[in-house]
Design an enzyme around this catalytic site. Structure first.
Site, short mmCIF file in Angstrom:
data_model
loop_
_atom_site.label_atom_id
_atom_site.label_comp_id
_atom_site.label_asym_id
_atom_site.label_seq_id
_atom_site.Cartn_x
_atom_site.Cartn_y
_atom_site.Cartn_z
N GLY A 49 55.36 40.22 1.55
CA GLY A 49 56.66 40.70 2.00
C GLY A 49 56.72 42.19 1.73
O GLY A 49 56.43 42.65 0.62
N ARG A 91 46.09 46.02 2.10
CA ARG A 91 46.69 45.56 3.36
C ARG A 91 47.14 46.80 4.14
O ARG A 91 47.87 47.63 3.60
CB ARG A 91 47.90 44.63 3.09
N GLN A 198 54.74 30.98 6.20
CA GLN A 198 55.76 31.57 5.31
C GLN A 198 57.16 31.03 5.64
O GLN A 198 58.02 30.96 4.75
CB GLN A 198 55.77 33.10 5.45
N ASP A 239 57.83 45.14 8.63
CA ASP A 239 56.79 45.69 7.77
C ASP A 239 56.63 47.19 7.95
O ASP A 239 56.18 47.90 7.05
CB ASP A 239 55.45 45.00 8.02
N LYS A 249 55.72 40.17 11.18
CA LYS A 249 54.78 39.04 11.20
C LYS A 249 54.41 38.63 12.62
O LYS A 249 55.28 38.59 13.50
CB LYS A 249 55.42 37.88 10.43
O1 MRU Z 1 52.01 38.70 5.59
P1 MRU Z 1 53.34 38.74 4.89
O2 MRU Z 1 53.81 37.40 4.44
O3 MRU Z 1 53.39 39.79 3.82
O4 MRU Z 1 54.34 39.21 6.05
C1 MRU Z 1 55.69 39.35 5.75
C2 MRU Z 1 56.53 39.69 6.91
O5 MRU Z 1 56.06 39.90 8.01
C3 MRU Z 1 57.99 39.90 6.64
O6 MRU Z 1 58.76 39.52 7.74
C4 MRU Z 1 58.24 41.40 6.35
O7 MRU Z 1 57.37 41.84 5.36
C5 MRU Z 1 59.63 41.68 5.97
S1 MRU Z 1 60.00 41.03 4.37
C6 MRU Z 1 61.56 41.50 3.92
#
Ligand code: MRU
Length: 346
Positions: A49, A91, A198, A239, A249
């Site tokens: 996240g 990442r 998720q 993100d 995502k």
């Molecule tokens: O791969 P992840 O689980 O880190 O991806 C998370 C997301 O895409 C969330 O929607 C994004 O980080 C916003 S979290 C407030």
């Protein structure tokens, strides 16, 4: 009942946070003591996240400060820089890893007159500040976004932009949570969010725990649900927000197109540190993850051996499909998008 209030904590040189790969079946607290352990937790989505990644990066560098054997300020700065490089490599897409790392390293550089011990303390204080600010921003996002929510709304969300994705409260789920605590009679539809689920594992877990009505669908059911009038708003997190698009995502783009086709407002909830307006879509690297996440569900193989796989973790939703971006200072709409990018049509 709140199980997790503060998603990441520092206690005497140890960072604690729930291992999100094990939820919802097991609630295990990770104890992270080194930069390498933090890097591993980030890479493998034990911590995930975007906003939580920012705080994790900051505490990761604080771990670098406290595990460093440096005797001088310049040695400590060198070790902090190395810790930052390790963290940033884990990442590529969420801006928060880079934003938080650069914020800590830039502050550290200005503290040349401190002793080694004082610099360690200052780095930790800045990490703590980043975490505290994230919590406060999310409550403000929740309050601002709740103004868009009315009684009887059914809100689709994708992935997990909740408490688990932030230091506290969540962004997209923060809006939902705030509207719920105002007494609005709302319901949520959660996309399961393949490949790592998720939505099913984390969003449903959080909302059920808070007593907010939630229905789980597989990702390919969103179009059906919209066409049947079962959804009247979409709220997702982000993100990275660039001049022309919102990165979130994988699957968010498809949801946005579906919402546009069905005239359903599509909102993004994110703190302003998610904005990266120096860049545009083509500048951003989308994380490509291991094929196993697609050929398997958990440990269960679901595709033939040696299947060729595409596994991008994020996609870019052009701003023309975004109704508004809910931030801690207010809601950004088309007029703002034109400021990010003068070619944006009003
Ligand atoms: O791969 P992840 O689980 O880190 O991806 C998370 C997301 O895409 C969330 O929607 C994004 O980080 C916003 S979290 C407030």
């Amino acid at each position: 009942m709140q199980i997790f209030m503060r998603m990441i904590k520092w206690t005497n040189g140890t960072v604690t946070t729930p291992d999100q790969t094990l939820l919802p079946l097991k609630e295990v607290t990770l104890e992270i003591k080194t930069v390498e352990q933090m890097a591993e937790a980030i890479k493998n989505l034990r911590i995930r996240g975007a906003p939580l990644l920012g705080a994790a990066a900051a505490f990761g560098i604080a771990l670098g400060a406290y595990t460093s054997k440096a005797q001088t300020i310049s040695e400590l700065l060198r070790d902090l820089h190395a810790a930052g490089e390790t963290i940033k490599q884990q990442r590529p897409t969420a801006v928060n890893l880079f934003w938080a790392t650069d914020r800590i390293l830039n502050i550290a550089k200005t503290y040349k007159d401190l002793s080694v011990e004082e610099l360690r303390t200052a780095v930790l204080a800045e990490a703590q500040k980043i975490a505290d600010e994230d919590a406060a921003q999310n409550y403000a996002i929740g309050k601002n976004g709740a103004e868009l929510i009315t009684d009887d709304d059914t809100i689709l969300t994708h992935c997990n932009a909740g408490e688990l994705a932030t230091v506290e409260y969540g962004t997209a789920l923060g809006v939902i949570r705030h509207a719920w605590t105002q007494g609005k009679k709302i319901k949520v539809i959660a996309d399961e969010t393949r490949p790592l689920l998720q939505g099913a594992r984390l969003t449903v877990f959080e909302l059920q725990r808070d007593g907010i009505p939630v229905t789980l669908i597989t990702d390919n059911m969103a179009g059906y649900a919209m066409s049947k009038g079962l959804i009247n708003k979409v709220i997702v997190g982000a993100d990275r927000i660039v001049q022309d698009a919102v990165f979130n995502k994988i699957g968010t783009y498809s949801v946005a197109i579906l919402a546009h086709t069905h005239n359903i407002p599509f909102y993004v909830a994110a703190p302003k540190n998610t904005f990266d307006l120096k860049h545009k879509t083509t500048d951003i690297t989308i994380e490509e993850r291991t094929p196993n996440e697609v050929t398997h569900i958990g440990n269960q193989q679901t595709a033939p051996n040696s299947t060729k796989v595409l596994n991008p973790a994020f996609d870019a939703t052009p701003l023309k499909y975004v109704t508004g971006i809910i931030t801690e200072t207010g809601i950004y709409t088309k007029e703002h998008f034109q400021k990010f990018n003068p070619t944006f049509p009003l």
